[in-house]
Design an enzyme around this catalytic site. Sequence first.
Site, PDB file in Angstrom:
ATOM      1  N   GLY A   1       0.842  -1.204   0.000  1.00  0.00           N
ATOM      2  CA  GLY A   1       0.000   0.000   0.000  1.00  0.00           C
ATOM      3  C   GLY A   1       0.871   1.246   0.000  1.00  0.00           C
ATOM      4  O   GLY A   1       2.097   1.160   0.165  1.00  0.00           O
ATOM      5  N   LEU A   2       0.224   2.375  -0.162  1.00  0.00           N
ATOM      6  CA  LEU A   2       0.951   3.645  -0.227  1.00  0.00           C
ATOM      7  C   LEU A   2       1.677   3.947   1.082  1.00  0.00           C
ATOM      8  O   LEU A   2       1.312   3.414   2.137  1.00  0.00           O
ATOM      9  CB  LEU A   2      -0.038   4.794  -0.492  1.00  0.00           C
TER      10      LEU A   2
ATOM     11  N   ALA B   1      -0.254   4.422   4.483  1.00  0.00           N
ATOM     12  CA  ALA B   1      -1.550   3.727   4.438  1.00  0.00           C
ATOM     13  C   ALA B   1      -1.823   2.959   5.728  1.00  0.00           C
ATOM     14  O   ALA B   1      -2.983   2.743   6.108  1.00  0.00           O
ATOM     15  CB  ALA B   1      -1.600   2.788   3.241  1.00  0.00           C
ATOM     16  N   GLY B   2      -0.760   2.516   6.408  1.00  0.00           N
ATOM     17  CA  GLY B   2      -0.954   1.804   7.677  1.00  0.00           C
ATOM     18  C   GLY B   2      -0.290   0.440   7.749  1.00  0.00           C
ATOM     19  O   GLY B   2      -0.546  -0.344   8.664  1.00  0.00           O
ATOM     20  N   LYS B   3       0.598   0.138   6.804  1.00  0.00           N
ATOM     21  CA  LYS B   3       1.232  -1.185   6.759  1.00  0.00           C
ATOM     22  C   LYS B   3       1.980  -1.495   8.052  1.00  0.00           C
ATOM     23  O   LYS B   3       1.766  -2.535   8.677  1.00  0.00           O
ATOM     24  CB  LYS B   3       2.219  -1.268   5.560  1.00  0.00           C
TER      25      LYS B   3
ATOM     26  N   SER C   1       5.811  -1.982  -2.198  1.00  0.00           N
ATOM     27  CA  SER C   1       5.741  -2.930  -3.334  1.00  0.00           C
ATOM     28  C   SER C   1       4.720  -2.503  -4.394  1.00  0.00           C
ATOM     29  O   SER C   1       3.686  -3.150  -4.546  1.00  0.00           O
ATOM     30  CB  SER C   1       5.496  -4.359  -2.864  1.00  0.00           C
TER      31      SER C   1
HETATM   32  P1  ADP Z   1       2.947   2.788   6.292  1.00  0.00           P
HETATM   33  O1  ADP Z   1       3.718   1.745   7.029  1.00  0.00           O
HETATM   34  O2  ADP Z   1       1.931   2.201   5.347  1.00  0.00           O
HETATM   35  O3  ADP Z   1       3.806   3.817   5.625  1.00  0.00           O
HETATM   36  P2  ADP Z   1       2.240   3.724   8.923  1.00  0.00           P
HETATM   37  O4  ADP Z   1       1.757   2.483   9.584  1.00  0.00           O
HETATM   38  O5  ADP Z   1       3.643   4.173   9.224  1.00  0.00           O
HETATM   39  O6  ADP Z   1       2.032   3.586   7.331  1.00  0.00           O
HETATM   40  O7  ADP Z   1       1.248   4.931   9.268  1.00  0.00           O
HETATM   41  C1  ADP Z   1      -0.164   4.813   9.208  1.00  0.00           C
HETATM   42  C2  ADP Z   1      -0.859   5.874  10.072  1.00  0.00           C
HETATM   43  O8  ADP Z   1      -2.282   5.715   9.945  1.00  0.00           O
HETATM   44  C3  ADP Z   1      -0.539   5.734  11.557  1.00  0.00           C
HETATM   45  O9  ADP Z   1      -0.397   7.023  12.098  1.00  0.00           O
HETATM   46  C4  ADP Z   1      -1.807   5.045  12.126  1.00  0.00           C
HETATM   47  O10 ADP Z   1      -2.050   5.362  13.479  1.00  0.00           O
HETATM   48  C5  ADP Z   1      -2.913   5.596  11.218  1.00  0.00           C
HETATM   49  N1  ADP Z   1      -4.102   4.728  11.091  1.00  0.00           N
HETATM   50  C6  ADP Z   1      -5.388   5.106  11.255  1.00  0.00           C
HETATM   51  N2  ADP Z   1      -6.242   4.085  11.085  1.00  0.00           N
HETATM   52  C7  ADP Z   1      -5.489   3.015  10.818  1.00  0.00           C
HETATM   53  C8  ADP Z   1      -5.814   1.636  10.548  1.00  0.00           C
HETATM   54  N3  ADP Z   1      -7.067   1.162  10.507  1.00  0.00           N
HETATM   55  N4  ADP Z   1      -4.781   0.814  10.303  1.00  0.00           N
HETATM   56  C9  ADP Z   1      -3.506   1.251  10.308  1.00  0.00           C
HETATM   57  N5  ADP Z   1      -3.144   2.539  10.555  1.00  0.00           N
HETATM   58  C10 ADP Z   1      -4.127   3.415  10.814  1.00  0.00           C
END
Ligand code: ADP
Length: 184
Positions: A14-15, A18-20, A88
Amino acid sequence: MRQQQRGVTVWFTGLSGAGKTTICQFVEKELRIQGYRVEVLDGDAVRQNLCKGLGFSKEDREENIRRIGFVAHLLARNNVIVLVSAISPYREIREEVRKNIPCFIEVYVNASLEVCERRDVKGLYKKVRAGEIKHFTGIDDPYEIPLLPEVECKTNQESIVQSASKVLKKLEELGYILPNVNEL
Ligand code: ADP
């Protein structure tokens, strides 16, 4: 520690923002509490060692994913649950990894670019808009959405717990983990 567990690779794509990583960390913690052997391969961390020196061209991004896929496979075949968190962006290379790894679960961590940019967890979008970073996925570099992911987490609508539960449920459904009596 559980004596019997089957290895599997759970691939979060994911972007940026995004929350990965967030979902991965939650799932990791939960699995450890339940006594499973888990390893996390996080894109950002991996780029500092295993994939040091690789850039963000299509070729380098593919090489990055291939290397992560290779290590994930080694671990999974030794019965570890592997959680991979990496943007990815290219579908073809994700499919290549899927083909080479026997047990592969793709998790599409889906949040719109607007939402990711608003979160701007690492301050990267700000830098992109200021012209300090080029070839950034979702802005001036492609992101090809998964067509048939095993799990989709819509993180702009779901809580972290809800998103992580979907992943755990899928692991349970496919028989990699036992049903948890203490629901999240
Ligand atoms: P990535 O790893 O995709 O770059 P991050 O996990 O570092 O993204 O950041 C995602 C952000 O979105 C965090 O600040 C997290 O608290 C927030 N967020 C809000 N809702 C969700 C959710 N359902 N799942 C994952 N992250 C979430």
